[in-house]
Design a protein around this motif. Structure first.
Motif, PDB file in Angstrom:
ATOM      1  N   LEU A 119       0.837  -1.197   0.000  1.00  0.00           N
ATOM      2  CA  LEU A 119       0.000   0.000   0.000  1.00  0.00           C
ATOM      3  C   LEU A 119       0.877   1.255   0.000  1.00  0.00           C
ATOM      4  O   LEU A 119       0.676   2.184  -0.778  1.00  0.00           O
ATOM      5  CB  LEU A 119      -0.904  -0.014   1.243  1.00  0.00           C
ATOM      6  N   LYS A 120       1.884   1.252   0.877  1.00  0.00           N
ATOM      7  CA  LYS A 120       2.804   2.385   0.962  1.00  0.00           C
ATOM      8  C   LYS A 120       3.487   2.612  -0.388  1.00  0.00           C
ATOM      9  O   LYS A 120       3.545   3.743  -0.883  1.00  0.00           O
ATOM     10  CB  LYS A 120       3.860   2.097   2.043  1.00  0.00           C
ATOM     11  N   ALA A 121       3.951   1.520  -1.017  1.00  0.00           N
ATOM     12  CA  ALA A 121       4.630   1.651  -2.309  1.00  0.00           C
ATOM     13  C   ALA A 121       3.680   2.222  -3.355  1.00  0.00           C
ATOM     14  O   ALA A 121       4.044   3.105  -4.143  1.00  0.00           O
ATOM     15  CB  ALA A 121       5.181   0.297  -2.751  1.00  0.00           C
ATOM     16  N   ALA A 122       2.429   1.740  -3.350  1.00  0.00           N
ATOM     17  CA  ALA A 122       1.448   2.209  -4.338  1.00  0.00           C
ATOM     18  C   ALA A 122       1.154   3.687  -4.133  1.00  0.00           C
ATOM     19  O   ALA A 122       1.115   4.462  -5.088  1.00  0.00           O
ATOM     20  CB  ALA A 122       0.167   1.387  -4.228  1.00  0.00           C
ATOM     21  N   LEU A 123       0.989   4.098  -2.881  1.00  0.00           N
ATOM     22  CA  LEU A 123       0.682   5.493  -2.602  1.00  0.00           C
ATOM     23  C   LEU A 123       1.847   6.396  -2.963  1.00  0.00           C
ATOM     24  O   LEU A 123       1.663   7.487  -3.475  1.00  0.00           O
ATOM     25  CB  LEU A 123       0.336   5.664  -1.114  1.00  0.00           C
ATOM     26  N   GLU A 124       3.051   5.909  -2.700  1.00  0.00           N
ATOM     27  CA  GLU A 124       4.212   6.762  -2.931  1.00  0.00           C
ATOM     28  C   GLU A 124       4.607   6.874  -4.394  1.00  0.00           C
ATOM     29  O   GLU A 124       5.262   7.832  -4.784  1.00  0.00           O
ATOM     30  CB  GLU A 124       5.397   6.262  -2.102  1.00  0.00           C
TER      31      GLU A 124
END
Lengths: 111, 154
Positions: free
Chosen positions: A97-102
Protein backbone atom coordinates in the motif's frame (compact mmCIF):
# COMPACT_ATOMS: atom_id res chain seq x y z
CA UNK A 1 26.14 -15.27 12.60
CA UNK A 2 27.58 -12.20 14.28
CA UNK A 3 24.77 -9.61 14.47
CA UNK A 4 27.17 -6.81 15.43
CA UNK A 5 29.18 -7.34 12.26
CA UNK A 6 25.98 -7.28 10.18
CA UNK A 7 24.64 -4.06 11.73
CA UNK A 8 28.05 -2.37 11.58
CA UNK A 9 28.34 -3.31 7.90
CA UNK A 10 24.84 -1.99 7.16
CA UNK A 11 25.44 1.27 9.04
CA UNK A 12 27.45 2.70 6.16
CA UNK A 13 25.67 4.29 3.15
CA UNK A 14 28.39 3.28 0.68
CA UNK A 15 28.10 -0.33 1.73
CA UNK A 16 24.32 -0.21 1.41
CA UNK A 17 24.77 1.28 -2.07
CA UNK A 18 27.08 -1.61 -2.97
CA UNK A 19 24.45 -4.07 -1.74
CA UNK A 20 21.85 -2.27 -3.89
CA UNK A 21 24.07 -2.66 -6.92
CA UNK A 22 24.53 -6.36 -6.21
CA UNK A 23 20.81 -6.75 -5.73
CA UNK A 24 20.32 -5.37 -9.20
CA UNK A 25 23.03 -7.55 -10.74
CA UNK A 26 24.45 -10.28 -8.56
CA UNK A 27 27.87 -11.61 -9.50
CA UNK A 28 30.02 -8.55 -10.23
CA UNK A 29 33.78 -8.11 -10.29
CA UNK A 30 35.45 -5.34 -8.29
CA UNK A 31 36.04 -3.27 -11.45
CA UNK A 32 32.31 -3.31 -12.30
CA UNK A 33 31.39 -2.32 -8.76
CA UNK A 34 33.86 0.59 -8.90
CA UNK A 35 32.22 2.02 -12.03
CA UNK A 36 30.57 5.33 -11.32
CA UNK A 37 31.68 5.48 -7.68
CA UNK A 38 33.77 8.47 -6.62
CA UNK A 39 36.11 6.27 -4.67
CA UNK A 40 39.41 4.48 -5.07
CA UNK A 41 39.48 0.81 -5.94
CA UNK A 42 41.14 0.14 -2.58
CA UNK A 43 38.33 1.88 -0.70
CA UNK A 44 35.67 -0.13 -2.54
CA UNK A 45 37.62 -3.36 -1.90
CA UNK A 46 37.78 -2.48 1.79
CA UNK A 47 34.01 -1.93 1.97
CA UNK A 48 33.43 -5.24 0.18
CA UNK A 49 35.70 -6.93 2.72
CA UNK A 50 33.51 -5.64 5.57
CA UNK A 51 30.38 -6.89 3.78
CA UNK A 52 32.02 -10.25 3.15
CA UNK A 53 33.09 -10.61 6.80
CA UNK A 54 29.46 -10.04 7.80
CA UNK A 55 28.35 -12.71 5.27
CA UNK A 56 26.26 -10.08 3.45
CA UNK A 57 28.37 -10.63 0.36
CA UNK A 58 29.71 -13.96 -0.86
CA UNK A 59 32.63 -14.26 -3.23
CA UNK A 60 33.20 -16.84 -5.93
CA UNK A 61 36.16 -17.29 -8.21
CA UNK A 62 35.27 -17.62 -11.85
CA UNK A 63 38.36 -18.09 -13.96
CA UNK A 64 40.67 -15.21 -13.11
CA UNK A 65 37.86 -13.08 -11.77
CA UNK A 66 36.54 -12.76 -8.26
CA UNK A 67 32.78 -12.19 -8.44
CA UNK A 68 30.71 -10.70 -5.63
CA UNK A 69 27.19 -11.91 -4.86
CA UNK A 70 24.56 -10.58 -2.52
CA UNK A 71 23.86 -13.12 0.24
CA UNK A 72 20.36 -12.62 1.65
CA UNK A 73 20.93 -14.78 4.75
CA UNK A 74 21.89 -12.21 7.44
CA UNK A 75 19.04 -9.84 6.55
CA UNK A 76 16.64 -12.76 6.48
CA UNK A 77 17.90 -13.64 9.96
CA UNK A 78 17.11 -10.11 11.17
CA UNK A 79 13.60 -10.32 9.68
CA UNK A 80 12.90 -13.73 11.19
CA UNK A 81 14.10 -12.58 14.59
CA UNK A 82 11.97 -9.46 14.86
CA UNK A 83 9.02 -10.06 12.58
CA UNK A 84 6.71 -12.74 13.89
CA UNK A 85 5.62 -15.17 11.20
CA UNK A 86 1.92 -14.36 11.51
CA UNK A 87 2.52 -10.65 10.88
CA UNK A 88 4.21 -11.18 7.54
CA UNK A 89 1.12 -11.09 5.38
CA UNK A 90 -0.26 -7.92 6.97
CA UNK A 91 3.13 -6.22 6.76
CA UNK A 92 3.47 -7.18 3.10
CA UNK A 93 0.03 -5.69 2.42
CA UNK A 94 0.92 -2.47 4.25
CA UNK A 95 4.22 -2.17 2.48
CA UNK A 96 2.51 -2.73 -0.90
CA UNK A 97 0.00 0.00 0.00
CA UNK A 98 2.80 2.38 0.96
CA UNK A 99 4.63 1.65 -2.31
CA UNK A 100 1.45 2.21 -4.34
CA UNK A 101 0.68 5.49 -2.60
CA UNK A 102 4.21 6.76 -2.93
CA UNK A 103 4.62 5.95 -6.61
CA UNK A 104 1.22 7.37 -7.56
CA UNK A 105 1.57 10.91 -8.91
CA UNK A 106 0.38 13.26 -6.09
CA UNK A 107 -2.13 15.15 -8.28
CA UNK A 108 -4.07 11.92 -8.76
CA UNK A 109 -4.64 11.63 -5.06
CA UNK A 110 -5.59 15.29 -4.60
CA UNK A 111 -8.42 15.91 -7.05
CA UNK B 1 27.61 -11.45 -18.32
CA UNK B 2 24.51 -13.14 -19.71
CA UNK B 3 23.74 -15.10 -16.60
CA UNK B 4 21.33 -14.83 -13.69
CA UNK B 5 22.44 -16.23 -10.38
CA UNK B 6 20.91 -16.64 -6.97
CA UNK B 7 23.45 -17.37 -4.26
CA UNK B 8 22.77 -18.32 -0.66
CA UNK B 9 25.45 -18.98 1.96
CA UNK B 10 24.41 -20.23 5.37
CA UNK B 11 26.14 -21.94 8.28
CA UNK B 12 24.33 -24.91 9.80
CA UNK B 13 25.38 -26.53 13.06
CA UNK B 14 25.65 -30.15 11.89
CA UNK B 15 28.13 -32.57 10.39
CA UNK B 16 28.45 -32.61 6.59
CA UNK B 17 27.11 -36.18 6.67
CA UNK B 18 23.97 -35.20 8.60
CA UNK B 19 23.31 -32.21 6.34
CA UNK B 20 23.88 -34.39 3.28
CA UNK B 21 21.30 -36.88 4.56
CA UNK B 22 18.80 -34.07 5.13
CA UNK B 23 19.35 -32.78 1.59
CA UNK B 24 19.06 -36.14 -0.13
CA UNK B 25 16.76 -38.35 1.97
CA UNK B 26 13.55 -38.26 -0.05
CA UNK B 27 11.51 -39.17 3.06
CA UNK B 28 12.98 -36.24 4.98
CA UNK B 29 12.93 -33.56 2.24
CA UNK B 30 9.18 -32.69 2.53
CA UNK B 31 9.70 -31.72 6.17
CA UNK B 32 11.82 -28.70 5.23
CA UNK B 33 10.68 -28.19 1.63
CA UNK B 34 7.20 -27.35 2.93
CA UNK B 35 5.58 -30.57 1.85
CA UNK B 36 7.25 -30.77 -1.57
CA UNK B 37 8.51 -34.26 -2.44
CA UNK B 38 11.58 -35.11 -4.49
CA UNK B 39 11.39 -38.15 -6.75
CA UNK B 40 14.80 -39.45 -7.75
CA UNK B 41 17.21 -42.28 -6.99
CA UNK B 42 20.14 -39.79 -7.17
CA UNK B 43 21.92 -41.66 -9.95
CA UNK B 44 24.09 -39.26 -11.93
CA UNK B 45 22.35 -38.82 -15.26
CA UNK B 46 19.08 -40.05 -13.75
CA UNK B 47 15.80 -38.18 -13.55
CA UNK B 48 14.90 -35.80 -10.74
CA UNK B 49 11.46 -34.36 -10.05
CA UNK B 50 9.77 -32.14 -7.46
CA UNK B 51 6.11 -32.78 -6.68
CA UNK B 52 3.70 -30.53 -4.74
CA UNK B 53 1.67 -32.01 -1.86
CA UNK B 54 -1.41 -32.02 -4.16
CA UNK B 55 0.41 -34.13 -6.75
CA UNK B 56 1.18 -31.44 -9.33
CA UNK B 57 4.70 -31.56 -10.78
CA UNK B 58 6.67 -28.47 -9.74
CA UNK B 59 10.00 -28.98 -11.45
CA UNK B 60 11.83 -31.66 -13.43
CA UNK B 61 15.43 -32.29 -14.32
CA UNK B 62 18.42 -34.51 -14.01
CA UNK B 63 21.05 -35.29 -11.38
CA UNK B 64 24.32 -33.87 -12.71
CA UNK B 65 26.68 -34.41 -9.77
CA UNK B 66 26.32 -36.51 -6.63
CA UNK B 67 29.41 -36.47 -4.39
CA UNK B 68 28.51 -37.19 -0.76
CA UNK B 69 28.91 -35.22 1.45
CA UNK B 70 30.24 -32.35 -0.67
CA UNK B 71 28.53 -31.55 -3.95
CA UNK B 72 25.10 -32.05 -5.43
CA UNK B 73 24.15 -30.53 -8.78
CA UNK B 74 20.80 -30.65 -10.52
CA UNK B 75 19.72 -29.63 -14.00
CA UNK B 76 16.41 -27.96 -13.30
CA UNK B 77 13.39 -26.76 -15.22
CA UNK B 78 10.17 -25.32 -13.87
CA UNK B 79 7.02 -27.16 -14.91
CA UNK B 80 4.07 -25.42 -13.30
CA UNK B 81 4.41 -21.89 -14.63
CA UNK B 82 4.38 -21.83 -18.46
CA UNK B 83 6.41 -18.61 -18.69
CA UNK B 84 9.12 -20.14 -16.49
CA UNK B 85 9.04 -23.52 -18.21
CA UNK B 86 9.56 -21.70 -21.49
CA UNK B 87 12.85 -20.33 -20.19
CA UNK B 88 14.31 -23.80 -20.16
CA UNK B 89 17.14 -25.17 -18.06
CA UNK B 90 18.77 -23.81 -14.98
CA UNK B 91 21.52 -25.22 -12.80
CA UNK B 92 21.29 -25.72 -9.06
CA UNK B 93 24.38 -26.54 -7.05
CA UNK B 94 24.65 -27.41 -3.34
CA UNK B 95 28.15 -27.23 -1.84
CA UNK B 96 28.95 -28.37 1.70
CA UNK B 97 32.18 -27.42 3.48
CA UNK B 98 32.91 -28.20 7.13
CA UNK B 99 33.75 -25.06 9.13
CA UNK B 100 34.48 -25.78 12.79
CA UNK B 101 31.31 -27.03 14.47
CA UNK B 102 29.20 -26.10 11.46
CA UNK B 103 28.85 -26.74 7.76
CA UNK B 104 28.96 -23.91 5.27
CA UNK B 105 26.16 -24.59 2.81
CA UNK B 106 26.27 -22.66 -0.46
CA UNK B 107 23.33 -22.93 -2.82
CA UNK B 108 23.90 -21.47 -6.28
CA UNK B 109 20.97 -21.47 -8.65
CA UNK B 110 21.81 -20.00 -12.03
CA UNK B 111 20.44 -19.73 -15.53
CA UNK B 112 22.43 -18.93 -18.66
CA UNK B 113 20.47 -15.77 -19.49
CA UNK B 114 20.21 -12.23 -18.16
CA UNK B 115 17.09 -11.26 -16.22
CA UNK B 116 15.84 -14.83 -15.76
CA UNK B 117 12.31 -14.92 -14.33
CA UNK B 118 12.98 -18.39 -12.97
CA UNK B 119 15.96 -17.15 -10.94
CA UNK B 120 13.86 -14.22 -9.74
CA UNK B 121 11.15 -16.65 -8.62
CA UNK B 122 13.47 -19.05 -6.81
CA UNK B 123 15.19 -16.08 -5.13
CA UNK B 124 11.94 -15.61 -3.25
CA UNK B 125 11.49 -19.29 -2.47
CA UNK B 126 14.95 -20.50 -1.47
CA UNK B 127 15.47 -18.26 1.59
CA UNK B 128 12.34 -19.63 3.25
CA UNK B 129 13.05 -23.24 2.31
CA UNK B 130 16.69 -23.13 3.38
CA UNK B 131 15.95 -21.30 6.59
CA UNK B 132 13.43 -24.04 7.32
CA UNK B 133 16.11 -26.65 6.68
CA UNK B 134 18.53 -24.93 9.07
CA UNK B 135 15.88 -24.58 11.74
CA UNK B 136 14.79 -28.21 11.39
CA UNK B 137 18.35 -29.54 11.63
CA UNK B 138 19.41 -27.31 14.52
CA UNK B 139 16.23 -27.35 16.61
CA UNK B 140 14.22 -30.28 15.27
CA UNK B 141 11.42 -27.89 14.28
CA UNK B 142 10.65 -26.33 10.93
CA UNK B 143 9.48 -22.71 10.85
CA UNK B 144 6.81 -23.33 8.23
CA UNK B 145 5.90 -27.02 7.97
CA UNK B 146 3.76 -26.77 4.86
CA UNK B 147 2.96 -24.22 2.22
CA UNK B 148 -0.21 -22.47 3.28
CA UNK B 149 -0.99 -20.72 0.02
CA UNK B 150 -0.55 -21.20 -3.69
CA UNK B 151 3.17 -21.63 -4.24
CA UNK B 152 4.49 -18.38 -5.59
CA UNK B 153 7.78 -19.75 -6.75
CA UNK B 154 9.69 -22.84 -7.77
Amino acid sequence: MDDDAVFAALADPTRRALLDRLRETSGQALSELCDGLQMTRQAVAKHLGVLEAANLVAVRRQGREKLHFLNPVPIQGIAERWIAKFQERQLAALSALKAALETDPPQKRRP
Amino acid sequence: MAESTFLYVTFIRATPEALWRALTDTDFIPQWWMGVRAETDWTVGGAWKLVFPDGRVADTGEVLEFEPPKRLAIKWRNEFRPELKEEGWSHCLFELEPQGEAVKLTVTHSAPRAGSKLIEAVSGGWPQILSNLKSLIETGKALVPQRTAEPADA
